[in-house]
Design an enzyme around this catalytic site. Structure first.
Site, PDB file in Angstrom:
ATOM      1  N   HIS A 195      44.005  38.902  40.021  1.00 42.99           N
ATOM      2  CA  HIS A 195      45.451  38.722  40.088  1.00 42.99           C
ATOM      3  C   HIS A 195      45.774  37.595  41.061  1.00 42.99           C
ATOM      4  O   HIS A 195      45.225  37.547  42.160  1.00 42.99           O
ATOM      5  CB  HIS A 195      46.122  40.018  40.556  1.00 42.99           C
ATOM      6  CG  HIS A 195      47.598  39.885  40.771  1.00 42.99           C
ATOM      7  ND1 HIS A 195      48.204  40.048  41.995  1.00 42.99           N
ATOM      8  CD2 HIS A 195      48.601  39.599  39.897  1.00 42.99           C
ATOM      9  CE1 HIS A 195      49.506  39.874  41.874  1.00 42.99           C
ATOM     10  NE2 HIS A 195      49.774  39.599  40.616  1.00 42.99           N
ATOM     11  N   SER A 196      46.618  36.669  40.629  1.00 38.03           N
ATOM     12  CA  SER A 196      47.094  35.590  41.483  1.00 38.03           C
ATOM     13  C   SER A 196      45.921  34.779  42.034  1.00 38.03           C
ATOM     14  O   SER A 196      45.090  34.285  41.278  1.00 38.03           O
ATOM     15  CB  SER A 196      47.958  36.187  42.605  1.00 38.03           C
ATOM     16  OG  SER A 196      48.620  35.191  43.334  1.00 38.03           O
ATOM     17  N   LEU A 197      45.821  34.659  43.372  1.00 35.67           N
ATOM     18  CA  LEU A 197      44.742  33.883  43.964  1.00 35.67           C
ATOM     19  C   LEU A 197      43.377  34.470  43.634  1.00 35.67           C
ATOM     20  O   LEU A 197      42.378  33.744  43.566  1.00 35.67           O
ATOM     21  CB  LEU A 197      44.929  33.807  45.485  1.00 35.67           C
ATOM     22  CG  LEU A 197      43.907  32.992  46.274  1.00 35.67           C
ATOM     23  CD1 LEU A 197      43.943  31.524  45.864  1.00 35.67           C
ATOM     24  CD2 LEU A 197      44.141  33.136  47.772  1.00 35.67           C
ATOM     25  N   SER A 210      42.339  35.448  40.827  1.00 36.03           N
ATOM     26  CA  SER A 210      41.847  34.855  39.578  1.00 36.03           C
ATOM     27  C   SER A 210      41.247  33.481  39.826  1.00 36.03           C
ATOM     28  O   SER A 210      40.257  33.094  39.186  1.00 36.03           O
ATOM     29  CB  SER A 210      42.994  34.755  38.563  1.00 36.03           C
ATOM     30  OG  SER A 210      44.012  33.873  39.036  1.00 36.03           O
TER      31      SER A 210
END
Length: 667
Positions: free
Chosen positions: A350-352, A354
């Site tokens: 999720h977010s960073l 990924s």
């Protein structure tokens, strides 16, 4: 009216249980039934501390039965360790403590519960201690056997419990300082209801999870220690994700479950924030942080700065090492606890998180086990067994004129890092102005990327800024033939209002404009407001085309000159031909009207990053979200944990690799 009677009236108002005035009638009704005593059925609970409040949560029915069986197994029951919650927690029966298996978490108290009393504020029932519950049960058994009620029991903290009859049992909590007036404890405090057995209290007890695990998914969080608007940890958010998946398996994979083709997918969280901030960097930051707007600065140091940490070689090494080592450690431990596991492994970020996984995947070597080298892999020449020289390498890079300079300065291939795995594995083709390609690094921080002990099957990115980071690093285009060395699938899933999410497909096919794939609603249709919006759009286009056609006909009729009567036949022929021509023009307009639909129907090549399948998948926004995109922007970035549509897409893609499909295809 005595003070005792007044308290009994208060009880009748605060609890739906019968009032003391009707005690005699209950005694007469239950006279026959009370002659036989039946032992209470215990249920096991564990205690979670949330916001300094204790919350007692029941184990699911299967786990509770396993604990009860172990409890009654004999003398060595105190030495037993019982796995619960799908194997994610172990209960040490002798200690009455529950420990997390795969992550760090404070242990929680476990209790074998039979008697409960209503709490002070939230009206939730709290279990008595096991020893005092046994005292209550013995007193209850004696009252039932002898048919003698109005029993009074004093708790260890000198509170009074009165058993009026089987239907009415009350807990009196004394008021501080009341003893100075010489009154008894039964006449003081607010009465609280007492219940015997878990079946008599309002609590949801879920069924257990399937024992068979078909697939394992590691979930990596983004910036900060909290993952949603309720400031919950990655463990709690992944628990929601897992719960949604279990519900969807029952509703959308019912046939496969009935045929015992599938069990469940296990989702395990990976935490890298705590190890990063335990390096002492927080103390260093605190010394230089301004004292003003303290809360905002603390929030910035604890969350937003994680992005800058990842762009620092020192702390980036800590982050990637933590993520990879945690996934390897959990995977090894998982195999030890599940020796019969034969399924695959996928990863989600999720977010960073990924972006961290993307960088780790691009720097893997395609040499795990029996993995064959695949077309489009960007391994170095030395990895392929091609011992090329410095001159040949520079020629490939169109830098032949600098050979003499490098030889004069004694710069060899190792100094240039041409064979360095971090460089070669992350190479992605960048399009030059003349249309040729040049293999270069994609601007990743120069660190040593660790190896994973397994080959991930699919990489899921939720609300991912990968596309933005690649662009900022200088990458203009991803070669359509490029794929991860050890991972075949890649899905970029995002909410349309997510301010952190970016697309990937335009970097693979920059010359084509096309929409992302719309994720179907888990109920099998588009959301109503989206259908209404598309219907109104089509209606407006139809009205526009019809209106233009009518105006064109009217204008021709208005500009046509007067015809004599002798030319009536010619006029008739012309009027028959004119509508035909106008209809042809209107048909031409109709064919030009929906260019988007024509493009969507045509096959779109988005390269091999996801095995030839589409990469970008967009969620359907909710009706309330469409009213104000900015109001729901932050919420949109944190919506994936409880999104049925997101979880269903993950399950569908995972089970497709095993030949298992949805009961009914979603539209």
């Amino acid at each position: 009216m005595s003070s005792g009677e007044s308290h009994q009236e208060q009880l009748s108002q605060s609890d739906p249980s019968p009032s003391p005035n009707s005690c005699s009638s209950f005694e007469l009704i239950d006279m026959d039934a009370s002659s036989s005593y039946e032992p209470v059925s215990p249920h096991w609970f564990y205690c979670k501390v949330l916001d300094s409040k204790e919350l007692w949560i029941p184990f699911n029915s299967e786990d509770s039965q396993q604990l009860e069986d172990a409890y009654g197994s004999g003398k060595d029951c105190n030495e037993r360790i019982v796995p619960t919650d799908g194997g994610r927690y172990d209960v040490h029966l002798g200690e009455r403590m529950r420990y997390a298996v795969y992550w760090d978490e404070l242990p929680s108290e476990v209790r074998r519960c039979t008697w409960f009393y209503k709490g002070d504020k939230d009206n939730k029932y709290v279990p008595y201690s096991e020893s005092f519950s046994q005292v209550l049960e013995d007193t209850y058994m004696l009252a039932v056997t002898l048919d003698e009620w109005k029993k009074k029991i004093e708790s260890p903290n000198r509170e009074i419990i009165v058993l009026h009859n089987p239907k009415l049992m009350v807990h009196y909590q004394p008021i501080a300082g009341s003893d100075e007036w010489g009154s008894t404890s039964t006449e003081q405090g607010r009465p609280r209801s007492v219940k015997r057995g878990v079946e008599n209290i309002p609590v949801d007890i879920h069924c257990g999870e399937p024992l068979q695990i078909d697939h394992l998914v590691f979930v990596v969080h983004g910036i900060g220690p909290a993952c949603d608007l309720r400031f919950r940890s990655i463990v709690q958010c992944v628990n929601d994700f897992r719960s949604v998946s279990l519900n969807l398996l029952q509703t959308h994979f019912k046939k496969a479950q009935e045929n015992e083709q599938i069990g469940r997918v296990e989702f395990l969280p990976v935490n890298w924030h705590s190890p990063l901030h335990s390096t002492g960097v927080d103390i260093d930051l605190q010394r230089i942080t301004l004292p003003s707007i303290n809360r905002l600065r603390h929030f910035t140091n604890d969350t937003i700065l994680d992005v800058f940490f990842y762009n620092s070689p020192t702390y980036c090494q800590t982050i990637v090492d933590t993520v990879a080592s945690e996934m390897n450690r959990i995977y090894t431990l998982f195999l030890q606890r599940n020796p019969d596991f034969k399924g695959g492994v996928s990863i989600a970020g999720h977010s960073l998180g990924s972006l961290i996984l993307f960088d780790i995947l691009t720097n893997q070597k395609n040499s795990i086990g029996d993995i064959d080298s695949e077309k489009g892999s960007l391994s170095s020449a030395e990895d392929r067994g091609d011992a090329s020289t410095l001159e040949e390498d520079l020629k490939k890079l169109q830098l032949s004129e600098f050979v003499t300079v490098f030889e004069k300065e004694k710069v060899d291939r190792e100094a240039l890092s041409i064979n360095r795995p971090a460089m070669s594995a992350s190479e992605v083709n960048i399009s030059k102005e003349n249309g040729d390609y040049l293999d270069v690094g994609i601007g990743q921080v120069s660190v040593k990327y660790p190896r994973l002990n397994y080959k991930p099957e699919i990489f899921f990115a939720f609300g991912s800024p990968i596309g933005m980071f690649l662009t900022v690093r200088g990458l203009r285009r991803i070669d359509p033939n490029y794929k991860f060395p050890t991972c075949k699938g890649f899905f970029n899933i995002y909410h349309p209002f997510d301010p952190v999410a970016y697309r990937i497909e335009p970097m693979v096919a920059p010359g084509i404009e096309f929409e992302p794939m719309l994720i179907p609603h888990h109920k099998g249709r588009k959301r109503m407001h989206l259908e209404l919006r598309e219907g109104l759009t089509r209606m407006s286009m139809d009205l526009k085309n019809n209106l233009l056609g009518s105006l064109r006909m009217a204008w021709k009729s208005f500009t046509r000159g007067p015809y004599p009567a002798l030319q009536a036949s010619e006029t008739a022929e012309e009027t028959e031909a004119e509508p035909e021509s106008s209809s042809e023009k209107s048909n031409e307009a109709n064919t030009e009207e929906p260019p988007v639909e024509v493009k969507e129907e045509a096959p779109i090549s988005v390269g091999m990053l996801n095995g030839g399948q589409r990469i970008d998948y967009v969620l359907q926004e909710k009706p309330i979200e469409s009213f104000n995109e900015y109001l729901f922007a932050l919420q949109s970035h944190l919506c994936y944990w409880e999104s049925e549509d997101t979880v269903l897409l993950v399950l569908k893609e995972i089970y497709q690799t095993q030949g298992v499909f949805l009961d009914q295809p979603l539209q």
